[in-house]
Design an enzyme around this catalytic site. Structure first.
Site, PDB file in Angstrom:
ATOM      1  N   ARG A  95       0.837  -1.199   0.000  1.00  0.00           N
ATOM      2  CA  ARG A  95       0.000   0.000   0.000  1.00  0.00           C
ATOM      3  C   ARG A  95       0.873   1.250   0.000  1.00  0.00           C
ATOM      4  O   ARG A  95       0.562   2.230  -0.683  1.00  0.00           O
ATOM      5  CB  ARG A  95      -0.929   0.003   1.222  1.00  0.00           C
ATOM      6  N   CYS A 120      -1.303   5.844   9.048  1.00  0.00           N
ATOM      7  CA  CYS A 120      -1.658   4.597   8.374  1.00  0.00           C
ATOM      8  C   CYS A 120      -2.793   4.932   7.415  1.00  0.00           C
ATOM      9  O   CYS A 120      -2.773   5.970   6.769  1.00  0.00           O
ATOM     10  CB  CYS A 120      -2.033   3.522   9.389  1.00  0.00           C
TER      11      CYS A 120
END
Length: 276
Positions: free
Chosen positions: A175, A233
């Site tokens: 990611r 995050c």
């Protein structure tokens, strides 16, 4: 106070009066509701806390798990029986990713005595400790939410820190690189951020690595107590886990609660891909 507690230390505390307040925050992104796991079995006396409803505000431009309003969080914790002077122990399934967000949020709002059960529910059951399906009788708590007790980052601060300090990206490496993005509309990372997947903080059993190993891990990434450190995050959940690991390692750090979901809500914010 040390942020972690293991099963062998928690068990005798639960036999004392008053025992610690136990919060069960089992939660799976995109999975079944944590309350189902709670109803199938939980630590005796534990109260279920919903990460989405009790520990975060409504999703929107501020992120998928923004900070709750102080009054809302205070009410949720009082319903769970949290008081200002009693030890609170938080747990999830095993790896503490959800429990860490509750730990961080309670600390941010001023609770001084909060610990995470290292290894979570799995460690408790593997040690053959008792579980129950009974709902506890909860005496409403008197917790008072006093925000601002831990450092925060907004989008501007996170962008600045990525170049003037160390900003750790707690998401999975793919990611970070922008190869996949299962949740947010844009893939990639904040320019200048360093990839530090939060699952590198724990072993296969979900327990945190020893403090020395965590210090080594973060030092290799440039994160030490000699520089300004922050974490983010996808929505501020696993980044709190990174804060917990950094705390174990003795490295203070700030949390970008809005994280990537807030960053990409502004089309003017730059996006980087790849390893650098």
């Amino acid at each position: 106070m040390q942020p972690l507690i293991d099963v062998s230390a928690l068990a005798p505390l639960l036999r004392r009066e008053p025992p610690p307040i136990l919060l069960d925050v089992r939660w799976h992104l995109g999975g079944p509701p944590g309350i189902e796991a709670y109803r199938h079995g939980h630590l005796p006396g534990a109260v279920f806390v919903d990460l989405d409803d009790d520990v975060a505000g409504p999703p929107g431009p501020a992120g998928r798990h923004p900070l709750p309003k102080p009054a809302d969080f205070e009410a949720a914790m009082r319903r769970a029986g949290v008081t200002g002077d009693r030890l609170v122990v938080v747990y999830d399934d095993a790896d503490s990713t959800a429990a860490a967000r509750v730990w961080w949020t309670l600390r941010y709002f001023g609770h001084e005595r909060v610990r995470v059960l290292d290894g979570g529910y799995r460690a408790w059951t593997e040690a053959k400790r008792p579980v129950t399906t009974e709902d506890p009788t909860v005496k409403p708590g008197d917790f008072i939410a006093r925000p601002g007790r831990l450092p925060l980052l907004d989008a501007e601060g996170a962008g600045d820190l990525a170049h003037g300090g160390v900003l750790l990206d707690a998401r999975a490496a793919e990611r970070y690189r922008g190869e996949v993005e299962p949740v947010d509309p844009v893939a990639g990372h904040i320019p200048g951020a360093v990839s530090a997947p939060t699952m590198g903080n724990v072993g296969v059993d979900g327990r945190f690595l020893p403090a020395g190993l965590l210090r080594e891990r973060f030092a290799k990434l440039g994160a030490t107590d000699a520089v300004d450190v922050g974490t983010y995050c996808g929505s501020g959940v696993t980044a709190a886990h990174e804060i917990l690991a950094l705390t174990v390692a003795g490295v203070p750090a700030a949390l970008y609660v809005g994280s990537w979901s807030n960053w990409v809500a502004d089309p003017d914010n730059p996006v980087a891909t790849g390893d650098s």
